[in-house]
Each structure stands twice: as C-alpha cells, then as structure tokens.
Write an enzyme that holds these catalytic residues in place. Structure first.
Site, PDB file in Angstrom:
ATOM      1  N   HIS A 296       0.810  -1.203   0.000  1.00  0.00           N
ATOM      2  CA  HIS A 296       0.000   0.000   0.000  1.00  0.00           C
ATOM      3  C   HIS A 296       0.847   1.258   0.000  1.00  0.00           C
ATOM      4  O   HIS A 296       1.842   1.330   0.720  1.00  0.00           O
ATOM      5  CB  HIS A 296      -0.845   0.060   1.282  1.00  0.00           C
ATOM      6  CG  HIS A 296      -2.174  -0.578   1.147  1.00  0.00           C
ATOM      7  ND1 HIS A 296      -3.287   0.124   0.768  1.00  0.00           N
ATOM      8  CD2 HIS A 296      -2.580  -1.848   1.328  1.00  0.00           C
ATOM      9  CE1 HIS A 296      -4.320  -0.687   0.741  1.00  0.00           C
ATOM     10  NE2 HIS A 296      -3.919  -1.897   1.065  1.00  0.00           N
ATOM     11  N   HIS A 339      -5.727   0.276  10.919  1.00  0.00           N
ATOM     12  CA  HIS A 339      -4.679   1.109  11.506  1.00  0.00           C
ATOM     13  C   HIS A 339      -5.173   1.975  12.648  1.00  0.00           C
ATOM     14  O   HIS A 339      -6.366   2.117  12.881  1.00  0.00           O
ATOM     15  CB  HIS A 339      -3.964   1.944  10.434  1.00  0.00           C
ATOM     16  CG  HIS A 339      -4.733   3.111   9.902  1.00  0.00           C
ATOM     17  ND1 HIS A 339      -4.154   4.325   9.655  1.00  0.00           N
ATOM     18  CD2 HIS A 339      -6.020   3.249   9.562  1.00  0.00           C
ATOM     19  CE1 HIS A 339      -5.050   5.153   9.178  1.00  0.00           C
ATOM     20  NE2 HIS A 339      -6.185   4.529   9.103  1.00  0.00           N
ATOM     21  N   GLU A 345      -9.205  11.566  11.609  1.00  0.00           N
ATOM     22  CA  GLU A 345      -9.706  11.342  10.250  1.00  0.00           C
ATOM     23  C   GLU A 345     -11.219  11.543  10.207  1.00  0.00           C
ATOM     24  O   GLU A 345     -11.975  10.733  10.752  1.00  0.00           O
ATOM     25  CB  GLU A 345      -9.379   9.925   9.787  1.00  0.00           C
ATOM     26  CG  GLU A 345      -7.899   9.588   9.801  1.00  0.00           C
ATOM     27  CD  GLU A 345      -7.635   8.177   9.291  1.00  0.00           C
ATOM     28  OE1 GLU A 345      -8.529   7.590   8.670  1.00  0.00           O
ATOM     29  OE2 GLU A 345      -6.531   7.674   9.539  1.00  0.00           O
ATOM     30  N   HIS A 369     -12.796   9.085  12.930  1.00  0.00           N
ATOM     31  CA  HIS A 369     -11.925   8.174  13.662  1.00  0.00           C
ATOM     32  C   HIS A 369     -10.874   9.026  14.344  1.00  0.00           C
ATOM     33  O   HIS A 369     -10.033   9.656  13.695  1.00  0.00           O
ATOM     34  CB  HIS A 369     -11.317   7.137  12.713  1.00  0.00           C
ATOM     35  CG  HIS A 369     -12.358   6.293  12.037  1.00  0.00           C
ATOM     36  ND1 HIS A 369     -12.427   6.123  10.676  1.00  0.00           N
ATOM     37  CD2 HIS A 369     -13.412   5.624  12.565  1.00  0.00           C
ATOM     38  CE1 HIS A 369     -13.469   5.357  10.386  1.00  0.00           C
ATOM     39  NE2 HIS A 369     -14.078   5.046  11.512  1.00  0.00           N
ATOM     40  N   HIS A 375      -9.441   1.511  13.417  1.00  0.00           N
ATOM     41  CA  HIS A 375     -10.489   1.405  12.405  1.00  0.00           C
ATOM     42  C   HIS A 375      -9.923   0.688  11.188  1.00  0.00           C
ATOM     43  O   HIS A 375      -8.736   0.400  11.116  1.00  0.00           O
ATOM     44  CB  HIS A 375     -11.054   2.770  12.040  1.00  0.00           C
ATOM     45  CG  HIS A 375     -10.033   3.753  11.545  1.00  0.00           C
ATOM     46  ND1 HIS A 375      -9.171   4.417  12.389  1.00  0.00           N
ATOM     47  CD2 HIS A 375      -9.713   4.169  10.303  1.00  0.00           C
ATOM     48  CE1 HIS A 375      -8.386   5.207  11.695  1.00  0.00           C
ATOM     49  NE2 HIS A 375      -8.672   5.067  10.413  1.00  0.00           N
TER      50      HIS A 375
HETATM   51 FE   FE2 Z   1      -7.879   5.706   8.530  1.00  0.00          FE
END
Ligand code: FE2
Length: 442
Positions: A296, A339, A345, A369, A375
């Site tokens: 990623h 993560h 966020e 979050h 999450h």
């Molecule tokens: Fe996130």
C-alpha cells in the site's frame, strides 16, 4: 449571470500573480506609475492581506481590489443570533472527549419550511485549536434551501474549503462568480466576502483552517506532474454590481457570528490583481498515483490540498480524496489497511459507496476516527478482499469519498454527538471479524 467554467482563467500556480478586469470597464487596473493619483474610473483601491506583510515572497499572499466603494463603509457589527448560531463553535477546549469510532447517517437536508441559507444552515461538527491564537481547524456540515439575498458572509478566522454533496452552489465573491457543483470543491480564503445562491435542498461539508492557507502538496520523487495539477484550479473573474440598498454583512469573528448593515452591494469590485483569490477545482482532474506492484501507499498519496503546520510534513489539515482508479497490487490485501493513526480522520461521501464500508456510510453522512482509535474495513470487506482473485480491477467507480485529516485532536460538538442521525451501532460493523489464526498454516 454566473461565469461558467470555460470563462474562468487558470490558476496556474500558487504564489503566482493574477489579475482580472470587468469587461465593462477596460483598463480599470492601474498600470505602473502612469496613472494620476486617482484610480481609473475613480475607483477606491483596497488591499486584502492573506499573510503578514513581511511573509517571505514565496508564501506572501495579498490582492488589490479596485472597487466602487471601500468595504469600510458600514455601520458597526452586532452579535447575530440565528437558528444554528449556537452550533458554530471555535472554542473546543471545554467539550467532552469522545474516543469512540463515530459514524453519522446523512445529515438532514433542509425541508421547504426550514428556510435556511448557507450561513444559517452551517453547523460545526468538530474541531480543535483556537481562533484567538489562530492555530486550529473546524469541520462543518451545511444544509440550506434559500439563497443569500442582499447579504454576504466572511470568516475572519480562517479559510473555508467547501465540498458540495447535494445541489449546486452559485457563489458570488468579491473577485467574481463561481458555480461549484457536487464533484467540485472551492476554497474561499480568510476575509473574502461571498454569498451563496441555491436551487433547492443543498447539502455538503466544509473544512476551515485557522492561521494558514491551503497549498498543493510537495511532490518529491513523483516529479513535476501528478495529483492535483496547478493548471486545473480556476479563479473567478471580476464582475461588479453597483446596486445600492440595504445589505447585511455577516462576519465569523473569534468563532461567533456578527452582522453589520451597509447601503451598497459588497460585490462592487471592478478589477483586481494579486495572488490571494478564491478558487475551485474539479475532483475528476486529479491524477491518481498508487502502487503498481504490491503493498500500500499511505492515503497521503491521494492528497489534493494541504494546510501545513509549522512542523515539517505535518498538516493542520489535509484534503484527501479516494477517486475512481485501477487496483492492481499483487500479493496484497487491497482495501485500506487496519490502523491507528496519530492524526484525526473525518470522512465524507459525495456519491456512491466507499469500498471499505459498503453499508452504512452514505452520501451526505460522515465518519470520524479519532487519534489512535482503531479502524479499518468492515468484516464483510475483509472476508471478500482476503479471498478475491487479484486481477486488475476498477475500484470506486461512481463514487467519491474524501477525508479531512488533521494533526489536531478533534472535539465533537454536543449536537453532533446527540443527533438522531448518529449511528450508535457503528462499532458492530467490525463485530464479525474473527480469528483465522492457525499455528500449522504459514
Ligand atoms: Fe484511517
């Protein structure tokens, strides 16, 4: 008449100089020292400063406005009370702390009887920092169905990045007019006066940053091209209105609303030049970059605009999108990873459904979050993606999710914690995650 996109000039680089003259008044911009002590057309000159006078050249922002009357011509401001004015907040220090994952079903679009315009329909969801010392962030939703008539709004506290989700915004600014539809965003910077006209139920999100301005992220090894390219940012062109009559100027100052009356239209700028303008951007212009092998990239690879803090590489807030793209990573769990983040966020959805949460996260809704709150994909997404055939696939077609990511620790306003559209069962989307651990299986 609103200026259409094709008529807007390119914002070809942050920090560059731009200028515009209303075509009804050619040569209204003073040229060099060749003018007498009066401005062309007997206009008033007025500087709008977006940075300290002494800011370095590369970050210095200001524009000169050549207008029919100076903006100082108004009676004193008085506190303004409206239906949602108690939900506008910039003092977050005393709010209760809420560390849980939060999700909201779509915020209610106004009903015909509500009679809300952009300002009276604006509510702070969460935020952090301080408008007095000018370091912080506010996140808003708006819902309106009335146009702002004979009024204008400005924030003395910060820059507004507006993300429409439902309904088109026809925005008149001191610099000219912009039409901003869902799928586009606009930025109206600190102090710029604007009015919003709408054609019916209208809803969206806004991000305000105190004490800094949005810039394009540094590209580093990506090179000179990619992500949001400067030439795709559009600024309005000068378009004056010389009407007289009672106009209301609404200010957001130190987190509170005030109004003042004046007897002329505030949008009376005939010409302007400078590097401090409102602008808009179509999210489909974003050149998406991601892995073409395995693993990623962090979601920062999707950053459209960033409002940097004084710490290198740390943003007061980033505006990030998750646009339609190809997903081609091999040997990789492709959806967003699980993560815990040292940043906050806040996510919203402009259209479609977000890949990591097919259920529950809907256009006009949101998630938050908090810092270090875990999450990631829901159980259904995990099971599907863990067993999927990893051929190249399109993801996010027909959708546009976005994130306001902030290094600040966000406090949520009581109304947003208590609202009926809050999904108090959000945590259950992860409840089906079970252990697949097998000591014998490598
Ligand atoms: Fe996130």
């Amino acid at each position: 008449m609103y200026v259409q996109e094709g008529d807007l000039k390119y914002l070809s680089g942050f920090g560059s100089e731009f200028s515009s003259e209303d075509p009804r008044c050619p040569n209204s911009l003073p040229k060099g020292q060749n003018n007498p002590q009066k401005c062309p057309y007997n206009l008033y000159s007025e500087q709008l400063s977006g940075t300290a006078f002494t800011a370095p050249r590369e970050s210095n922002r200001r524009s000169w406005l050549y207008r029919i009357r100076p903006s100082v011509l108004h009676v004193p401001f008085k506190p303004l009370t409206s239906v949602n004015s108690d939900k506008i907040l910039a003092n977050f220090a005393t709010l209760p702390a809420e560390p849980n994952q939060m999700r909201w079903f779509p915020f209610e679009a106004p009903k015909p009887d509500d009679g809300l315009d952009f300002v009276s329909g604006l509510k702070t969801v969460c935020g952090a920092g301080d408008v007095i010392t000018r370091n912080g962030v506010g996140i808003y939703v708006y819902g309106c169905n009335l146009s702002m008539e004979n009024s204008a709004f400005y924030s003395a506290d910060g820059d507004f990045l507006i993300v429409p989700e439902l309904g088109t915004l026809k925005i008149t600014t001191e610099f000219g007019k912009m039409v901003v539809s869902p799928g586009e965003i606009c930025v109206i910077q600190q102090g710029m006066r604007f009015a919003v006209c709408v054609d019916g139920p209208t809803r969206g999100y806004a991000l305000e940053v105190f004490g800094t301005h949005f810039v394009l992220p540094v590209l580093g090894p990506i090179g000179a091209n990619g992500l949001a390219n400067p030439r795709d940012f559009l600024h309005p062109t000068a378009c004056y209105d010389d009407k007289v009559g009672e106009y209301k100027i609404v200010a957001k100052f130190q987190g509170k609303l005030f109004s003042a009356v004046q007897n002329h239209c505030p949008f009376d700028v005939v010409a302007w030049h400078g590097n401090y303008t409102p602008y808009k951007y179509n999210l489909t212009s974003f050149m998406t970059i991601n892995t073409v092998s395995f693993d990623h990239c962090d979601p920062s690879i999707f950053t459209v605009l960033t409002a940097p803090s004084v710490k290198p590489g740390v943003a007061i807030a980033d505006f990030v999108i998750f646009p339609p793209r190809w997903s081609v990573a091999e040997h990789t769990f492709r959806p967003p990873y699980y993560h815990r983040n040292c940043m906050s966020e806040f996510m919203g959805l402009i259209k479609g459904s977000y890949e990591a949460k097919e259920e529950g996260f809907r256009p006009g809704g949101a998630t938050l979050h908090q810092i270090m709150t875990p999450h990631g994909p829901d159980a259904q997404c995990f099971e599907g993606a863990s067993n999927a055939n990893l051929s190249p696939v399109r993801v996010a077609d027909g959708t546009m999710a976005f994130m306001f990511e902030s290094s600040f620790n966000l406090a949520v306003l009581p109304w947003a914690l208590e609202t009926a559209n809050r999904d108090l069962k959000y945590h259950e989307c992860w409840a089906g995650l079970k252990s697949h651990f097998n000591e014998q299986e490598q």
